[in-house]
Design an enzyme around this catalytic site. Structure first.
Site, PDB file in Angstrom:
ATOM      1  N   ASP A 170     -56.150 -53.123  10.466  1.00  0.00           N
ATOM      2  CA  ASP A 170     -55.934 -52.270   9.219  1.00  0.00           C
ATOM      3  C   ASP A 170     -56.916 -52.077   8.682  1.00  0.00           C
ATOM      4  OD1 ASP A 170     -54.704 -51.070   7.244  1.00  0.00           O
ATOM      5  OD2 ASP A 170     -53.288 -53.163   6.939  1.00  0.00           O
ATOM      6  N   LYS A 208     -57.384 -45.184  -0.656  1.00  0.00           N
ATOM      7  CA  LYS A 208     -57.542 -45.221  -1.689  1.00  0.00           C
ATOM      8  C   LYS A 208     -59.960 -44.834  -1.808  1.00  0.00           C
ATOM      9  CE  LYS A 208     -54.872 -48.844  -1.113  1.00  0.00           C
ATOM     10  NZ  LYS A 208     -53.798 -49.467  -1.815  1.00  0.00           N
ATOM     11  N   TRP A 243     -51.683 -59.241   4.013  1.00  0.00           N
ATOM     12  CA  TRP A 243     -50.798 -57.900   2.360  1.00  0.00           C
ATOM     13  C   TRP A 243     -50.537 -58.700   2.672  1.00  0.00           C
ATOM     14  CZ3 TRP A 243     -49.464 -52.964   4.386  1.00  0.00           C
ATOM     15  CH2 TRP A 243     -48.499 -51.802   2.936  1.00  0.00           C
TER      16      TRP A 243
HETATM   17  C1  LMR Z   1     -51.786 -53.136  -2.800  1.00  0.00           C
HETATM   18  O1  LMR Z   1     -51.767 -53.503  -1.548  1.00  0.00           O
HETATM   19  O2  LMR Z   1     -51.995 -52.907  -3.659  1.00  0.00           O
HETATM   20  C2  LMR Z   1     -51.445 -51.715  -1.941  1.00  0.00           C
HETATM   21  O3  LMR Z   1     -52.011 -51.709  -1.174  1.00  0.00           O
HETATM   22  C3  LMR Z   1     -50.639 -51.211  -2.674  1.00  0.00           C
HETATM   23  C4  LMR Z   1     -48.853 -51.373  -1.783  1.00  0.00           C
HETATM   24  O4  LMR Z   1     -48.764 -50.193  -1.275  1.00  0.00           O
HETATM   25  O5  LMR Z   1     -49.137 -52.651  -1.511  1.00  0.00           O
END
Ligand code: LMR
Length: 397
Positions: free
Chosen positions: A211, A246, A130
């Protein structure tokens, strides 16, 4: 003193929402930020959440401060959802959970906590991971390294290479895994793979840090907790950052939790004091509203049943959208095989196109997606799917 400051580039994910809002093209499609959308393209307040809010409005008698660790009942409820009742009982006081401002707050609290335990700790993140993991954990002072994870050509987990790297990770370092619905790839570990990771964690002695932000949006609430439960049951220590953004649709209410399991009740008792102190030093205490809503939903049988039902509707809708996108792409003239999208889980998959093609999708077709070609499948619907497919076809030509 501020005269020398230079503006930073837009956030790679949140920046897309602003660009999308400013775009006047009526055909624009936002496949950027990970929020669930219904068939009409809205992100609704879930039915049970609305009812719980109404209940809170009527019944809540105070807005006095909560503790730095948040609402005790909420913490236990979240821990039960993550770990299941039996495991929760058997972990006893070796496990502590604190409420945090969203999953990001949990990650940041975890980082502070890790630094207290080992200043030299390095967190190994999946490649890719992420987009906010590295800045978030890195800015807390943790070293960051990567382990191989996603094979962009084969559209699957590079598991052998991942294991080779895990086999080199020493005691004192941490390995960050995604509990389910890997963000950004949608490619999850199989049960056997979780078991192999468990075996290596035991033999190497590194600490696993999970996570989890999509429990219930992959295969189901219980199914999506398989890896977390396996590791919590077998490893002496574990850290889990979790989010209700979510699966409860509580994005802006910043509702998360950090769960830590320790080798002994004494270490866990020490851990909770460190976590409370970290919360106090950062933001004093987490916001209450989202946690109170979750607690109300989870402790009211009708609301709990309705929430589970709506969560299943969301999950099934996302899986249906994956199939719809894949079949529309297959019916088009496109040469590329996109069938992998149907196998992946949760909101995200990579489209698998290059950065120039992503730019074209954004600039020429007003289809917003992350630079890495990550798309939020949950934003596709019957009204935009043809345009999305046509545009993909056009940029692939
Ligand atoms: C995403 O990955 O789009 C979500 O988890 C929102 C974010 O805060 O990045």
């Amino acid at each position: 003193m501020f005269e020398t400051l230079q503006p930073l580039p837009a956030d790679p994910i949140l920046g897309l929402s602003a660009a999308y809002r400013a775009d006047t093209n009526p055909k624009k499609v936002d496949l950027g930020v990970g929020v669930y959308k219904d068939a009409a393209g809205s992100t609704p307040v879930m039915r049970a959440i609305k009812k719980a809010e109404e209940h809170l409005c009527q019944e809540q008698v105070t807005k006095a401060y909560v503790a730095p660790v948040g609402l005790g009942e909420y913490n236990e409820t979240v821990a039960k959802m993550l770990l299941g009742e039996d495991l929760l009982r058997s972990l006893g006081r070796r496990r502590v959970t604190v409420q945090t401002p969203g999953g990001c707050g949990a990650l940041r609290m975890a980082a502070d906590f890790i630094r207290k335990a080992n200043k030299q700790a390095t967190v190994w993140v999946s490649d890719p991971t992420w987009a906010n993991h590295v800045p978030l954990l890195g800015s807390a002072g943790l070293g960051i390294e990567k382990y191989p994870y996603y094979d962009y050509d084969k559209h699957s987990v590079r598991f052998d290479e991942m294991l080779d790297t895990l086999q080199q990770i020493p005691v004192g370092d941490l390995v960050l895994l995604h509990g389910c619905c890997h963000n950004p790839s949608g490619a999850d570990l199989s049960r056997e793979q979780w078991q192999s990771v468990r075996d290596i964690a035991l033999s190497q002695g590194f600490t696993v840090f999970i996570d989890t932000a999509y429990q219930g949006l992959g295969d189901g609430l219980e199914e999506d907790a398989y890896g977390i439960r396996l590791l919590a049951e077998s490893l002496p220590e574990l850290i889990v950052a979790s989010s209700c953004s979510k699966n409860f649709g509580l994005y802006r209410e910043r509702t998360g939790a950090l769960t830590v399991t320790c080798t002994s009740d004494q270490s866990a008792a020490a851990a909770i004091t460190l976590l409370a102190a970290a919360a106090r030093a950062n933001y004093s205490m987490p916001p209450d509203h989202g946690a109170s809503i979750v607690q109300t939903v989870m402790s009211t049988p009708e609301l709990y049943a309705d929430w589970q039902e709506e969560l299943a509707e969301m999950r099934n809708r996302i899986n249906g959208l994956r199939s719809m996108l894949v079949s529309r792409l297959a019916e088009s003239e496109v040469d590329t095989d996109f069938s992998f999208i149907e196998q992946e889980k949760g909101m995200f998959s990579f489209l698998g196109v290059g950065k120039e093609q992503v730019k074209k999708l954004i600039n020429e077709y007003s289809i917003y997606l992350v630079n890495s070609s990550r798309i939020n499948v949950a934003s596709i619907n019957e009204n935009n799917v043809d345009y999305v497919v046509e545009s993909i076809l056009a940029i692939l030509e």
